[in-house]
Design a protein around this motif. Structure first.
Motif, PDB file in Angstrom:
ATOM      1  N   CYS A  21       0.849  -1.192   0.000  1.00  0.00           N
ATOM      2  CA  CYS A  21       0.000   0.000   0.000  1.00  0.00           C
ATOM      3  C   CYS A  21       0.882   1.237   0.000  1.00  0.00           C
ATOM      4  O   CYS A  21       2.096   1.143   0.170  1.00  0.00           O
ATOM      5  CB  CYS A  21      -0.928   0.017   1.221  1.00  0.00           C
ATOM      6  SG  CYS A  21      -0.080   0.244   2.794  1.00  0.00           S
ATOM      7  N   ASP A  22       0.250   2.379  -0.165  1.00  0.00           N
ATOM      8  CA  ASP A  22       0.925   3.670  -0.069  1.00  0.00           C
ATOM      9  C   ASP A  22       0.435   4.310   1.221  1.00  0.00           C
ATOM     10  O   ASP A  22      -0.687   4.814   1.299  1.00  0.00           O
ATOM     11  CB  ASP A  22       0.577   4.527  -1.284  1.00  0.00           C
ATOM     12  CG  ASP A  22       1.219   5.893  -1.249  1.00  0.00           C
ATOM     13  OD1 ASP A  22       1.649   6.343  -0.164  1.00  0.00           O
ATOM     14  OD2 ASP A  22       1.272   6.536  -2.304  1.00  0.00           O
ATOM     15  N   ALA A  24       1.213   7.032   2.761  1.00  0.00           N
ATOM     16  CA  ALA A  24       0.944   8.474   2.702  1.00  0.00           C
ATOM     17  C   ALA A  24      -0.456   8.738   2.156  1.00  0.00           C
ATOM     18  O   ALA A  24      -1.188   9.581   2.675  1.00  0.00           O
ATOM     19  CB  ALA A  24       2.001   9.184   1.860  1.00  0.00           C
ATOM     20  N   THR A  25      -0.850   8.017   1.124  1.00  0.00           N
ATOM     21  CA  THR A  25      -2.182   8.183   0.542  1.00  0.00           C
ATOM     22  C   THR A  25      -3.258   7.749   1.525  1.00  0.00           C
ATOM     23  O   THR A  25      -4.259   8.437   1.711  1.00  0.00           O
ATOM     24  CB  THR A  25      -2.303   7.375  -0.772  1.00  0.00           C
ATOM     25  OG1 THR A  25      -1.327   7.864  -1.693  1.00  0.00           O
ATOM     26  CG2 THR A  25      -3.691   7.492  -1.368  1.00  0.00           C
ATOM     27  N   LEU A  26      -3.052   6.607   2.180  1.00  0.00           N
ATOM     28  CA  LEU A  26      -4.032   6.127   3.159  1.00  0.00           C
ATOM     29  C   LEU A  26      -4.157   7.080   4.344  1.00  0.00           C
ATOM     30  O   LEU A  26      -5.245   7.348   4.827  1.00  0.00           O
ATOM     31  CB  LEU A  26      -3.651   4.732   3.662  1.00  0.00           C
ATOM     32  CG  LEU A  26      -3.809   3.603   2.653  1.00  0.00           C
ATOM     33  CD1 LEU A  26      -3.190   2.329   3.209  1.00  0.00           C
ATOM     34  CD2 LEU A  26      -5.269   3.396   2.310  1.00  0.00           C
ATOM     35  N   ALA A  28      -3.631  10.256   4.346  1.00  0.00           N
ATOM     36  CA  ALA A  28      -4.202  11.536   3.923  1.00  0.00           C
ATOM     37  C   ALA A  28      -5.696  11.446   3.620  1.00  0.00           C
ATOM     38  O   ALA A  28      -6.359  12.480   3.533  1.00  0.00           O
ATOM     39  CB  ALA A  28      -3.465  12.050   2.687  1.00  0.00           C
ATOM     40  N   ALA A  29      -6.225  10.243   3.459  1.00  0.00           N
ATOM     41  CA  ALA A  29      -7.643  10.093   3.137  1.00  0.00           C
ATOM     42  C   ALA A  29      -8.499  10.707   4.241  1.00  0.00           C
ATOM     43  O   ALA A  29      -8.257  10.484   5.422  1.00  0.00           O
ATOM     44  CB  ALA A  29      -7.985   8.618   2.956  1.00  0.00           C
TER      45      ALA A  29
END
Length: 133
Positions: A21-22, A24-26, A28-29
């Motif tokens: 997974c990423d 940072a993306t998770l 920031a959600a």
């Protein structure tokens, strides 16, 4: 060639390294609740891992994990780690890596920007049904 391939069968699945997974993306959600944003679910694993996201002001109450050491890596946001042996909470900021030894009491509080962190520990054994003693 493996023995299964030479015998005309298919090779058994072999463990394969891969990106899961990423973080940072998770992290920031958008979310208005505290939540586990991701967890390691691969079969045959020897570790458990969770990406936890706490919104501003949310906290994990003081508790102790009696059996497992835990590594905690701050991914984003800010917060504080509370421990009974420290007069002041310790700051949690991106990149901070914390060791939480088994038996230690700790609490976590998210700062104004919320807090996202990854925890990793040895996998808990599943429940087993046995004979009554």
């Amino acid at each position: 060639m493996t023995s299964a391939e030479t015998a005309g069968g298919e090779a058994p699945d072999e463990p394969t390294a891969r990106i899961l997974c990423d973080t940072a993306t998770l992290a920031a959600a958008a979310s208005s609740e505290a939540a586990v944003a991701w967890k390691l679910t691969e079969s045959g694993r020897q570790l458990d891992a969770n990406l936890v996201r706490l919104t501003s002001g949310r906290h994990v109450a003081p508790h102790a994990e009696p059996d497992l050491d835990v590594l905690l890596l701050v991914v984003s946001g800010d917060g504080a780690l509370g421990t009974p042996d420290q007069d002041e909470p310790q700051p949690l900021t991106p990149g901070v890596l914390v060791w939480l030894p088994h038996g230690s009491t700790r609490s976590i509080t998210a700062g104004d920007d919320g807090l996202a962190y990854l925890t990793v520990h040895r996998r808990r054994p599943g429940m087993r049904i046995g004979r009554a003693r």
